[in-house]
Design a protein around this motif. Structure first.
Motif, PDB file in Angstrom:
ATOM      1  N   VAL A 145      -5.276  -3.167  -8.343  1.00  8.09           N
ATOM      2  CA  VAL A 145      -6.364  -3.860  -9.042  1.00  8.09           C
ATOM      3  C   VAL A 145      -6.020  -3.892 -10.530  1.00  8.09           C
ATOM      4  N   GLU A 146      -5.571  -5.051 -10.994  1.00  6.95           N
ATOM      5  CA  GLU A 146      -5.095  -5.208 -12.378  1.00  6.95           C
ATOM      6  C   GLU A 146      -5.285  -6.653 -12.789  1.00  6.95           C
ATOM      7  N   ASP A 147      -5.946  -6.881 -13.941  1.00  6.58           N
ATOM      8  CA  ASP A 147      -6.233  -8.247 -14.350  1.00  6.58           C
ATOM      9  C   ASP A 147      -5.150  -8.869 -15.227  1.00  6.58           C
ATOM     10  N   GLU A 148      -4.215  -8.069 -15.728  1.00  6.06           N
ATOM     11  CA  GLU A 148      -3.154  -8.602 -16.579  1.00  6.06           C
ATOM     12  C   GLU A 148      -1.970  -9.048 -15.711  1.00  6.06           C
ATOM     13  N   PRO A 149      -1.644 -10.360 -15.677  1.00  4.39           N
ATOM     14  CA  PRO A 149      -0.616 -10.878 -14.764  1.00  4.39           C
ATOM     15  C   PRO A 149       0.747 -10.196 -14.897  1.00  4.39           C
ATOM     16  N   LEU A 155      -4.074   3.630  -0.509  1.00  3.95           N
ATOM     17  CA  LEU A 155      -4.164   4.098  -1.889  1.00  3.95           C
ATOM     18  C   LEU A 155      -4.621   2.939  -2.766  1.00  3.95           C
ATOM     19  N   ILE A 156      -5.365   3.259  -3.839  1.00  5.50           N
ATOM     20  CA  ILE A 156      -5.813   2.234  -4.782  1.00  5.50           C
ATOM     21  C   ILE A 156      -5.265   2.557  -6.161  1.00  5.50           C
ATOM     22  N   LEU A 157      -4.531   1.602  -6.741  1.00  7.16           N
ATOM     23  CA  LEU A 157      -4.102   1.677  -8.146  1.00  7.16           C
ATOM     24  C   LEU A 157      -5.098   0.833  -8.919  1.00  7.16           C
ATOM     25  N   LEU A 158      -5.873   1.467  -9.799  1.00  7.12           N
ATOM     26  CA  LEU A 158      -7.071   0.841 -10.326  1.00  7.12           C
ATOM     27  C   LEU A 158      -7.117   0.846 -11.852  1.00  7.12           C
ATOM     28  N   ASP A 159      -7.100  -0.337 -12.437  1.00  5.35           N
ATOM     29  CA  ASP A 159      -7.242  -0.454 -13.889  1.00  5.35           C
ATOM     30  C   ASP A 159      -8.697  -0.182 -14.277  1.00  5.35           C
ATOM     31  N   TRP A 160      -8.901   0.512 -15.392  1.00  3.42           N
ATOM     32  CA  TRP A 160     -10.253   0.837 -15.852  1.00  3.42           C
ATOM     33  C   TRP A 160     -10.990  -0.415 -16.329  1.00  3.42           C
ATOM     34  N   GLY A 209     -15.896  -8.307 -14.690  1.00  6.32           N
ATOM     35  CA  GLY A 209     -16.909  -8.021 -13.680  1.00  6.32           C
ATOM     36  C   GLY A 209     -17.117  -6.523 -13.537  1.00  6.32           C
ATOM     37  N   VAL A 210     -17.044  -6.051 -12.315  1.00 11.46           N
ATOM     38  CA  VAL A 210     -17.255  -4.627 -12.043  1.00 11.46           C
ATOM     39  C   VAL A 210     -16.099  -3.822 -12.638  1.00 11.46           C
ATOM     40  N   SER A 211     -16.412  -2.767 -13.373  1.00 14.59           N
ATOM     41  CA  SER A 211     -15.374  -1.951 -14.016  1.00 14.59           C
ATOM     42  C   SER A 211     -14.655  -1.065 -13.008  1.00 14.59           C
ATOM     43  N   GLY A 212     -13.478  -0.589 -13.410  1.00 14.58           N
ATOM     44  CA  GLY A 212     -12.724   0.318 -12.562  1.00 14.58           C
ATOM     45  C   GLY A 212     -13.485   1.601 -12.270  1.00 14.58           C
ATOM     46  N   ILE A 213     -14.202   2.103 -13.263  1.00 16.34           N
ATOM     47  CA  ILE A 213     -14.999   3.318 -13.080  1.00 16.34           C
ATOM     48  C   ILE A 213     -16.056   3.113 -11.994  1.00 16.34           C
ATOM     49  N   GLU A 214     -16.704   1.946 -12.007  1.00 13.63           N
ATOM     50  CA  GLU A 214     -17.739   1.670 -11.012  1.00 13.63           C
ATOM     51  C   GLU A 214     -17.124   1.482  -9.623  1.00 13.63           C
ATOM     52  N   ILE A 215     -15.962   0.844  -9.560  1.00 12.23           N
ATOM     53  CA  ILE A 215     -15.273   0.705  -8.265  1.00 12.23           C
ATOM     54  C   ILE A 215     -14.951   2.082  -7.703  1.00 12.23           C
ATOM     55  N   CYS A 216     -14.397   2.945  -8.547  1.00  8.89           N
ATOM     56  CA  CYS A 216     -14.051   4.296  -8.121  1.00  8.89           C
ATOM     57  C   CYS A 216     -15.296   5.033  -7.628  1.00  8.89           C
ATOM     58  N   ARG A 217     -16.383   4.907  -8.361  1.00  9.06           N
ATOM     59  CA  ARG A 217     -17.624   5.582  -7.981  1.00  9.06           C
ATOM     60  C   ARG A 217     -18.092   5.120  -6.605  1.00  9.06           C
TER      61      ARG A 217
END
Length: 229
Positions: free
Chosen positions: A11-15, A52-57, A61-69
């Motif tokens: 999950v990363e928004d920077e191409p 496994l999830i590699l998750l940008d903060w 939209g929904v932040s990485g912190i909220e996804i993790c939560r």
């Protein structure tokens, strides 16, 4: 997609960053699915159930912190390791990320080789056979590196599909897998196989495991699927 490869949700928004990570994850032998924003990421967690999830903060939209939560608040997704990626390097931010449930926290810019090592460490815990480790359940031993299975010291001959099926069941003893979930994990998501095929291969696996003696370790859950133990 190849069956049995550990699946990483990136999950990363920077191409540019996303492409670098995808390339390196593929080179490590992982299946990679990607999301560019938080809303898509949450949908893909349920659709794919990654290993496994590699998750940008910082995400649109929904932040990485909220996804993790959300991932860590649900019983079915809580075991999925989450590695948080963030430009936030303050101790308070690290603590916040870890307290939200992240299993690891990596500060940008980071060494790709170090990140891959961290990915391997997390997968060693959740997909041990996929990284060559040995699995044990009662008197059954499965060696992921040599592709050998023994029961009570006696070698058991399994076909490739039965070996992958046993690996999946042994990695999470007691978990009930639906036929559809076993199709995804054992055969792969891009292969069409009828769910009845699962029953056929479970039957072959049962026969092989019981041939050397001992009780049947496989449990059929009516209307749902199968479990080991």
């Amino acid at each position: 997609m190849s069956a049995q490869k550990p699946c990483v949700l990136l999950v990363e928004d920077e191409p540019a960053q996303r492409e670098i990570l995808r390339y390196n994850l593929n080179a490590e032998g992982y299946e990679v699915v990607m999301a560019e924003n938080g809303d898509d990421a949450l949908l893909m967690v349920d659709e794919v159930m990654p290993d496994l999830i590699l998750l940008d903060w910082m995400l649109p939209g929904v932040s990485g912190i909220e996804i993790c939560r959300q991932v860590k608040s649900r019983k079915e997704t809580r075991p999925i390791p989450v590695i948080m990626l963030s430009a936030r390097s303050e101790e308070l931010d690290r603590v916040r990320g870890l307290e939200t449930g992240a299993d690891d926290y990596v500060v940008k810019p980071f060494s790709v080789s170090e990140l891959m090592a961290r990915v391997r460490t997390q997968l060693r815990r959740t997909r041990p056979a996929a990284v060559g480790q040995q699995l044990t359940f009662d008197d059954i031993i499965l060696d992921g590196e040599s592709h050998r299975v023994t029961r009570a010291g006696e070698p058991i001959k399994l076909g490739p599909t039965e070996f992958r099926l046993l690996t999946t069941l042994m990695e999470k003893p007691g978990r009930v897998w639906s036929r559809e979930q076993l199709l995804d994990r054992v055969w792969g998501r891009d292969v069409y196989v009828d769910t009845r095929t699962v029953d056929v291969h479970v039957g072959r696996l049962r026969k092989a495991l019981c041939k050397v003696g001992g009780d049947d370790p496989l449990r059929t859950v009516r209307g749902t699927g199968y479990s080991l133990g």
